[in-house]
Design a protein around this motif. Structure first.
Motif, PDB file in Angstrom:
ATOM      1  N   ARG A  46     -10.490   4.752   1.745  1.00  0.00           N
ATOM      2  CA  ARG A  46     -11.141   4.007   0.675  1.00  0.00           C
ATOM      3  C   ARG A  46     -10.578   4.394  -0.692  1.00  0.00           C
ATOM      4  O   ARG A  46     -10.542   3.573  -1.615  1.00  0.00           O
ATOM      5  N   ALA A  47     -10.139   5.648  -0.837  1.00  0.00           N
ATOM      6  CA  ALA A  47      -9.535   6.064  -2.104  1.00  0.00           C
ATOM      7  C   ALA A  47      -8.330   5.194  -2.441  1.00  0.00           C
ATOM      8  O   ALA A  47      -8.117   4.825  -3.607  1.00  0.00           O
ATOM      9  N   LEU A  48      -7.537   4.835  -1.447  1.00  0.00           N
ATOM     10  CA  LEU A  48      -6.364   3.991  -1.676  1.00  0.00           C
ATOM     11  C   LEU A  48      -6.780   2.576  -2.041  1.00  0.00           C
ATOM     12  O   LEU A  48      -6.136   1.916  -2.861  1.00  0.00           O
ATOM     13  N   ARG A  49      -7.861   2.114  -1.448  1.00  0.00           N
ATOM     14  CA  ARG A  49      -8.319   0.763  -1.781  1.00  0.00           C
ATOM     15  C   ARG A  49      -8.826   0.694  -3.220  1.00  0.00           C
ATOM     16  O   ARG A  49      -8.658  -0.317  -3.904  1.00  0.00           O
ATOM     17  N   HIS A  50      -9.477   1.772  -3.682  1.00  0.00           N
ATOM     18  CA  HIS A  50      -9.864   1.821  -5.100  1.00  0.00           C
ATOM     19  C   HIS A  50      -8.630   1.652  -5.985  1.00  0.00           C
ATOM     20  O   HIS A  50      -8.653   0.907  -6.974  1.00  0.00           O
ATOM     21  N   LEU A  51      -7.553   2.339  -5.628  1.00  0.00           N
ATOM     22  CA  LEU A  51      -6.349   2.302  -6.448  1.00  0.00           C
ATOM     23  C   LEU A  51      -5.658   0.947  -6.363  1.00  0.00           C
ATOM     24  O   LEU A  51      -5.119   0.449  -7.355  1.00  0.00           O
ATOM     25  N   LEU A  52      -5.693   0.323  -5.187  1.00  0.00           N
ATOM     26  CA  LEU A  52      -5.055  -0.980  -5.039  1.00  0.00           C
ATOM     27  C   LEU A  52      -5.780  -2.061  -5.838  1.00  0.00           C
ATOM     28  O   LEU A  52      -5.146  -2.925  -6.450  1.00  0.00           O
ATOM     29  N   VAL A 109       4.123  -1.362  -2.336  1.00  0.00           N
ATOM     30  CA  VAL A 109       2.800  -1.972  -2.277  1.00  0.00           C
ATOM     31  C   VAL A 109       2.439  -2.328  -0.841  1.00  0.00           C
ATOM     32  O   VAL A 109       1.311  -2.108  -0.395  1.00  0.00           O
ATOM     33  N   ARG A 110       3.410  -2.867  -0.096  1.00  0.00           N
ATOM     34  CA  ARG A 110       3.134  -3.175   1.312  1.00  0.00           C
ATOM     35  C   ARG A 110       2.783  -1.913   2.094  1.00  0.00           C
ATOM     36  O   ARG A 110       1.872  -1.915   2.936  1.00  0.00           O
ATOM     37  N   GLY A 111       3.487  -0.820   1.806  1.00  0.00           N
ATOM     38  CA  GLY A 111       3.185   0.437   2.475  1.00  0.00           C
ATOM     39  C   GLY A 111       1.797   0.945   2.143  1.00  0.00           C
ATOM     40  O   GLY A 111       1.074   1.446   3.016  1.00  0.00           O
ATOM     41  N   LEU A 112       1.415   0.807   0.884  1.00  0.00           N
ATOM     42  CA  LEU A 112       0.085   1.253   0.474  1.00  0.00           C
ATOM     43  C   LEU A 112      -0.997   0.388   1.098  1.00  0.00           C
ATOM     44  O   LEU A 112      -2.047   0.891   1.523  1.00  0.00           O
ATOM     45  N   LEU A 113      -0.740  -0.911   1.185  1.00  0.00           N
ATOM     46  CA  LEU A 113      -1.696  -1.813   1.833  1.00  0.00           C
ATOM     47  C   LEU A 113      -1.882  -1.447   3.303  1.00  0.00           C
ATOM     48  O   LEU A 113      -3.010  -1.430   3.816  1.00  0.00           O
ATOM     49  N   ALA A 114      -0.783  -1.150   3.988  1.00  0.00           N
ATOM     50  CA  ALA A 114      -0.871  -0.787   5.400  1.00  0.00           C
ATOM     51  C   ALA A 114      -1.629   0.519   5.588  1.00  0.00           C
ATOM     52  O   ALA A 114      -2.425   0.667   6.531  1.00  0.00           O
TER      53      ALA A 114
END
Length: 432
Positions: A46-52, A109-114
């Motif tokens: 979820r931390a990554l989703r906050h950043l995205l 960005v694709r890597g972070l989304l995955a």
């Protein structure tokens, strides 16, 4: 295979274009990055989703406040190493937005989304202030903003600020352990009293009086009559009890009142300590003019205010995302030169400016130490999210003062009479 941390480290370095200066530990237990450095702990996806969904400072802040992101090791060192990536880079890099024509950026960005998993945006933490930016610094919006920041609970502020209950920069004789926070706050109040030449028979208006510390000091130690105004109901209740406990109800009146509504001047002196940051650039001349009107000819104003560095293009200034959302809604910082200019436009003669920037760094480190030593009680009083807001805000602010990204100044101004005689000594400073 546990590999989230190495993948995340590679993605972040691709996005920011520089090696990550801290170690990373991910939710799967994997670690990556330089040893013997603070560790950025990413507790869940979820931390990554906050950043995205909110790239840059606000996304990181949301992850921190929600408890999805943490630091192991020295927080000051971690923030100092990360500051160049979060606060000191240009707008394009700081918000992690590059042209979508950049194939490296698209790949990262694709890597972070995955790695982030669910594409749905996480809800902001409940501690975040949600309000439109319209109608700033009206009486209603100022009351709401002050309540968000100050009506957290007096017990919490007692834990953080200590017995002085002074929520502004202290004035240190020496760094800890030789100097103590309590003594430094007393010395700051006494410094203000001396600059204002407080003595029996005079009348002081304390604008943004907080929990009554300056009012009590002025009445008890200098024999003046004081009116203190605040927009916080909790502060006013605390200050009134404090005044009663000190036996000063005949000398001090605490009001829940907007400074614009004070109409019982003139006063011999006005103290405004850590209040003007809430006024806003649109209202600052109105603020200065109101205080000038409330002073007697020859009366003094002590304006104690945080300042930011001036920008080449002042139209590009924007309020810090984290501070605006979680700490001081609608708060604004101005360069010192702008403040002095507006005070002069209102009719004041500015007689002294004292920078006490390093003193605020020491003060904030003292508050952080109080918070961390009483962490369990702080969480019980306000919840873990609010405690994390204050920990991050105060630690980051201490570094900002130390690195001269922001400062704090005491400006002594006089409503000089037509005769030009303002009764200040010829030499008001003693330099060591």
């Amino acid at each position: 295979m546990a590999d989230a941390a190495p993948r995340l480290k590679g993605i972040l370095e691709q996005l920011i274009g520089t090696p990550l200066p801290v170690r990373v530990r991910a939710w799967d237990g994997s670690q990556a990055g330089p040893p013997d450095t603070p560790t950025l702990v990413v507790r869940n996806r979820r931390a990554l989703r906050h950043l995205l969904w909110k790239p840059g400072e606000l996304g990181l802040a949301r992850a921190w406040v929600a408890g999805d992101l943490a630091v192991e090791g020295d927080l000051y060192t971690a923030l100092d190493r990360l500051s160049g990536l979060i606060w000191e880079r240009d707008e394009e890099t700081r918000t992690l937005t590059r042209s979508l024509r950049d194939p490296g950026f698209r790949s990262a960005v694709r890597g972070l989304l995955a790695l982030a998993g669910s594409p749905l945006p996480p809800a902001p933490p409940p501690e975040e202030a949600r309000r439109p930016r319209r109608g700033l610094h009206t009486r209603h919006s100022d009351r709401r903003a002050i309540s968000h920041h100050y009506d957290v609970g007096n017990d919490f502020y007692e834990l953080v600020l200590g017995p002085s209950m002074v929520y502004s920069c202290a004035y240190w004789p020496a760094p800890p352990p030789r100097g103590t926070l309590e003594q430094a706050q007393h010395d700051k109040l006494e410094l203000v009293a001396r600059k204002l030449a407080l003595e029996p028979g005079r009348r002081l208006l304390d604008v943004g009086c907080g929990w009554g510390s300056m009012a009590v000091h002025a009445a008890r130690d200098h024999g003046v009559d004081v009116v203190g105004v605040t927009l916080s109901q909790e502060q006013a209740a605390y200050a009134r009890k404090r005044v009663a406990d000190e036996g000063l109800t005949d000398r001090i009146e605490i009001r829940v009142q907007d400074y614009r509504d004070v109409a019982d001047g003139p006063y011999d002196a006005i103290s405004s300590i850590g209040m003007a940051e809430h006024v806003g650039s649109r209202r600052y001349l109105e603020y200065a003019t109101a205080l000038h009107r409330l002073l007697k000819p020859g009366g003094r104003l002590l304006n104690h205010q945080i300042a930011r560095r001036p920008q080449r293009d002042e139209t590009t200034y924007r309020v810090d995302d984290f501070i605006d959302a979680y700490v001081f809604p609608d708060g604004e910082l101005a360069p010192l030169g702008s403040t002095v200019t507006l005070l002069e436009r209102a009719g004041f003669e500015v007689r002294d400016v004292e920078s006490i920037r390093e003193h605020y760094a020491l003060t904030l480190r003292g508050w952080v130490a109080n918070l961390e030593s009483g962490w369990s009680r702080a969480v019980a009083l306000t919840g873990p999210g609010r405690a994390r807001v204050w920990q991050l805000y105060m630690a980051a602010s201490a570094l900002a003062f130390e690195r001269n990204r922001i400062g704090v100044n005491q400006v002594l101004a006089v409503r000089t009479p037509e005769s030009g005689a303002c009764a200040l000594p010829l030499r008001s400073r003693t330099w060591n």
